[in-house]
Design an enzyme around this catalytic site. Structure first.
Site, PDB file in Angstrom:
ATOM      1  N   ALA A 271     -13.870  72.583  31.414  1.00 31.87           N
ATOM      2  CA  ALA A 271     -12.929  71.710  30.729  1.00 31.87           C
ATOM      3  C   ALA A 271     -13.331  70.268  31.010  1.00 31.87           C
ATOM      4  CB  ALA A 271     -11.520  71.980  31.244  1.00 31.87           C
TER       5      ALA A 271
ATOM      6  N   GLY B 237     -14.243  76.348  32.559  1.00 32.29           N
ATOM      7  CA  GLY B 237     -13.931  76.751  31.182  1.00 32.29           C
ATOM      8  C   GLY B 237     -15.162  77.219  30.419  1.00 32.29           C
TER       9      GLY B 237
ATOM     10  N   GLU C 276     -15.562  80.721  31.294  1.00 34.02           N
ATOM     11  CA  GLU C 276     -14.488  81.441  30.588  1.00 34.02           C
ATOM     12  C   GLU C 276     -14.824  81.580  29.100  1.00 34.02           C
ATOM     13  OE1 GLU C 276     -11.769  78.595  32.353  1.00 34.02           O
ATOM     14  OE2 GLU C 276     -10.543  80.224  33.133  1.00 34.02           O
TER      15      GLU C 276
ATOM     16  N   GLU D  29     -13.282  75.390  40.030  1.00 33.29           N
ATOM     17  CA  GLU D  29     -12.006  74.662  39.910  1.00 33.29           C
ATOM     18  C   GLU D  29     -11.400  74.282  41.256  1.00 33.29           C
ATOM     19  OE1 GLU D  29     -12.803  77.342  38.129  1.00 33.29           O
ATOM     20  OE2 GLU D  29     -12.340  76.969  36.027  1.00 33.29           O
TER      21      GLU D  29
HETATM   22  N1  CAA Z   1     -16.004  67.205  32.330  1.00 35.55           N
HETATM   23  C1  CAA Z   1     -16.343  65.952  31.973  1.00 35.55           C
HETATM   24  N2  CAA Z   1     -17.574  65.443  32.151  1.00 35.55           N
HETATM   25  C2  CAA Z   1     -18.495  66.231  32.740  1.00 35.55           C
HETATM   26  C3  CAA Z   1     -18.204  67.537  33.144  1.00 35.55           C
HETATM   27  C4  CAA Z   1     -16.891  68.032  32.909  1.00 35.55           C
HETATM   28  N3  CAA Z   1     -16.535  69.295  33.209  1.00 35.55           N
HETATM   29  N4  CAA Z   1     -19.320  68.072  33.714  1.00 35.55           N
HETATM   30  C5  CAA Z   1     -20.261  67.112  33.651  1.00 35.55           C
HETATM   31  N5  CAA Z   1     -19.773  65.995  33.063  1.00 35.55           N
HETATM   32  C6  CAA Z   1     -20.463  64.737  32.804  1.00 35.55           C
HETATM   33  C7  CAA Z   1     -20.708  63.955  34.073  1.00 35.55           C
HETATM   34  O1  CAA Z   1     -19.560  63.234  34.439  1.00 35.55           O
HETATM   35  C8  CAA Z   1     -21.867  63.085  33.661  1.00 35.55           C
HETATM   36  O2  CAA Z   1     -21.376  62.029  32.874  1.00 35.55           O
HETATM   37  P1  CAA Z   1     -21.804  60.489  33.235  1.00 35.55           P
HETATM   38  O3  CAA Z   1     -23.274  60.455  32.891  1.00 35.55           O
HETATM   39  O4  CAA Z   1     -20.958  59.662  32.321  1.00 35.55           O
HETATM   40  O5  CAA Z   1     -21.559  60.298  34.688  1.00 35.55           O
HETATM   41  C9  CAA Z   1     -22.662  63.990  32.724  1.00 35.55           C
HETATM   42  O6  CAA Z   1     -21.762  65.017  32.309  1.00 35.55           O
HETATM   43  C10 CAA Z   1     -23.843  64.667  33.408  1.00 35.55           C
HETATM   44  O7  CAA Z   1     -23.362  65.322  34.568  1.00 35.55           O
HETATM   45  P2  CAA Z   1     -23.967  65.067  36.034  1.00 35.55           P
HETATM   46  O8  CAA Z   1     -24.566  63.706  36.148  1.00 35.55           O
HETATM   47  O9  CAA Z   1     -22.909  65.429  37.025  1.00 35.55           O
HETATM   48  O10 CAA Z   1     -25.144  66.151  36.035  1.00 35.55           O
HETATM   49  P3  CAA Z   1     -25.774  66.893  37.290  1.00 35.55           P
HETATM   50  O11 CAA Z   1     -26.960  67.615  36.772  1.00 35.55           O
HETATM   51  O12 CAA Z   1     -25.947  65.974  38.427  1.00 35.55           O
HETATM   52  O13 CAA Z   1     -24.646  67.966  37.741  1.00 35.55           O
HETATM   53  C11 CAA Z   1     -22.998  69.686  37.347  1.00 35.55           C
HETATM   54  C12 CAA Z   1     -24.315  69.017  36.885  1.00 35.55           C
HETATM   55  C13 CAA Z   1     -23.228  70.397  38.702  1.00 35.55           C
HETATM   56  C14 CAA Z   1     -22.632  70.719  36.294  1.00 35.55           C
HETATM   57  C15 CAA Z   1     -21.895  68.619  37.510  1.00 35.55           C
HETATM   58  O14 CAA Z   1     -21.854  67.832  36.312  1.00 35.55           O
HETATM   59  C16 CAA Z   1     -20.516  69.180  37.715  1.00 35.55           C
HETATM   60  O15 CAA Z   1     -20.198  69.600  38.822  1.00 35.55           O
HETATM   61  N6  CAA Z   1     -19.662  69.170  36.661  1.00 35.55           N
HETATM   62  C17 CAA Z   1     -18.281  69.620  36.756  1.00 35.55           C
HETATM   63  C18 CAA Z   1     -18.192  71.128  36.714  1.00 35.55           C
HETATM   64  C19 CAA Z   1     -16.767  71.577  36.918  1.00 35.55           C
HETATM   65  O16 CAA Z   1     -16.136  71.299  37.918  1.00 35.55           O
HETATM   66  N7  CAA Z   1     -16.244  72.355  35.937  1.00 35.55           N
HETATM   67  C20 CAA Z   1     -14.885  72.877  35.976  1.00 35.55           C
HETATM   68  C21 CAA Z   1     -13.942  71.990  35.219  1.00 35.55           C
HETATM   69  S1  CAA Z   1     -12.255  72.446  35.432  1.00 35.55           S
HETATM   70  C22 CAA Z   1     -12.025  73.733  34.354  1.00 35.55           C
HETATM   71  O17 CAA Z   1     -12.921  74.142  33.622  1.00 35.55           O
HETATM   72  C23 CAA Z   1     -10.640  74.328  34.385  1.00 35.55           C
HETATM   73  C24 CAA Z   1     -10.367  75.394  33.420  1.00 35.55           C
HETATM   74  O18 CAA Z   1     -10.680  76.561  33.627  1.00 35.55           O
HETATM   75  C25 CAA Z   1      -9.598  75.092  32.235  1.00 35.55           C
END
Ligand code: CAA
Length: 253
Positions: free
Chosen positions: A63, A108, A111, A131
């Site tokens: 998400a 998500g 999912e 999460e």
């Molecule tokens: N939401 C919004 N933006 C996201 C994102 C997310 N889930 N995942 C990555 N991005 C964005 C980053 O913020 C970054 O943007 P900026 O360049 O503006 O900073 C861009 O995508 C590239 O990401 P990274 O620089 O972080 O890339 P990386 O290769 O260093 O890391 C990653 C990759 C490990 C996937 C890392 O991006 C990460 O941990 N992302 C979040 C993953 C996460 O926690 N997902 C769960 C969300 S909650 C959910 O999904 C709840 C539900 O069930 C409904």
């Protein structure tokens, strides 16, 4: 049809949805759910086999955290229920939906791929439910569905440690059905869709819907549903399929 969050094209009877926000690893925002619902409104009228994949190094990294960060609890509830309903539409979609997981399938995104019927993964794919690291829990079905794919122990391992697992481990756990070289992934997904496309359309729809319904039914009821649908095939395309076999020709559906 192009939307703000994905590109959609139809090729040889297969629809390909390619998530198109690589700058945020295809994070799933509210607009994505609007776009997907709109597309499904159209596709449900004249369904085709679907493939869902992503652009860049993400399938979908979950998400959209930036969008969620300022939400109130009530807005979060609405988001979760809406996302679950949309993913349910993929599970209820008449024809198979194939996830071609090209990269990160987290939160998500994991999912989303579980809402698809089968999962093919690039060697570079990563799966996880991170999460709890955000102080959250999943909102689009993982607490219920992940254990069905990987067993309760593996599901709780992924949900509580928030570790990402690679494609090999996902294959061993049963989360994915096949691993491909990254550059071969989409072609392989199209090939699998092509195999499905040879089936009698009515039996393809019936086998998916009976299988999905059965997984939530007691054993006897599941078998009853199977027999009723087995019988139904003899009123329609089953006759042609068996006749074609006997006459050593291709069936005409
Ligand atoms: N939401 C919004 N933006 C996201 C994102 C997310 N889930 N995942 C990555 N991005 C964005 C980053 O913020 C970054 O943007 P900026 O360049 O503006 O900073 C861009 O995508 C590239 O990401 P990274 O620089 O972080 O890339 P990386 O290769 O260093 O890391 C990653 C990759 C490990 C996937 C890392 O991006 C990460 O941990 N992302 C979040 C993953 C996460 O926690 N997902 C769960 C969300 S909650 C959910 O999904 C709840 C539900 O069930 C409904």
């Amino acid at each position: 049809m192009d939307s703000k969050t994905f590109h959609f094209e139809s090729q040889n009877g297969t629809g390909i949805i390619t998530l198109s926000r690589p700058e945020v690893l295809n994070a799933l925002n509210i607009q994505f759910f609007k776009d997907l619902n709109k597309l499904l409104d159209e596709l449900e009228k004249d369904p085709v086999i679907l493939i869902i994949t992503g652009t860049g190094k993400g399938f979908a990294a979950g998400a959209d955290i930036k969008e969620m960060a300022d939400m109130s609890p009530d807005e979060a509830l609405k988001l979760s229920v809406g996302g679950q309903k949309t993913f349910q539409r993929l599970e209820d979609y008449p024809f198979p939906v194939i996830a071609a997981v090209n990269g990160y399938a987290l939160g998500g995104g994991c999912e989303l791929c579980m809402a698809c019927d089968i999962r093919l993964a690039s060697k570079e794919a990563k799966f996880g439910q991170p999460e709890v690291k955000l102080g959250l829990i999943p909102g689009y079905g993982a607490t219920h569905k992940l254990a069905k794919h990987v067993g309760l122990g593996n599901a709780l391992y992924m949900l509580t440690t928030a570790v990402n697992i690679g494609a090999e481990e996902a294959l061993q756990m049963g989360l994915v059905q096949e691993i491909c070289e990254p550059e071969a992934l989409l072609e392989r997904a199209k090939e699998v869709a092509g195999l499905m496309g040879k089936a009698g359309p009515d039996s393809l729809m019936a086998v998916k819907s009976v299988c999905m319904a059965s997984s939530d039914l007691p054993y006897d009821e599941g078998l009853k549903l199977e027999s009723e649908n087995f019988m139904r095939m003899f009123e329609g395309q089953g006759k042609e399929g068996m006749k074609a076999f006997v006459e050593k020709r291709k069936p005409e559906w």
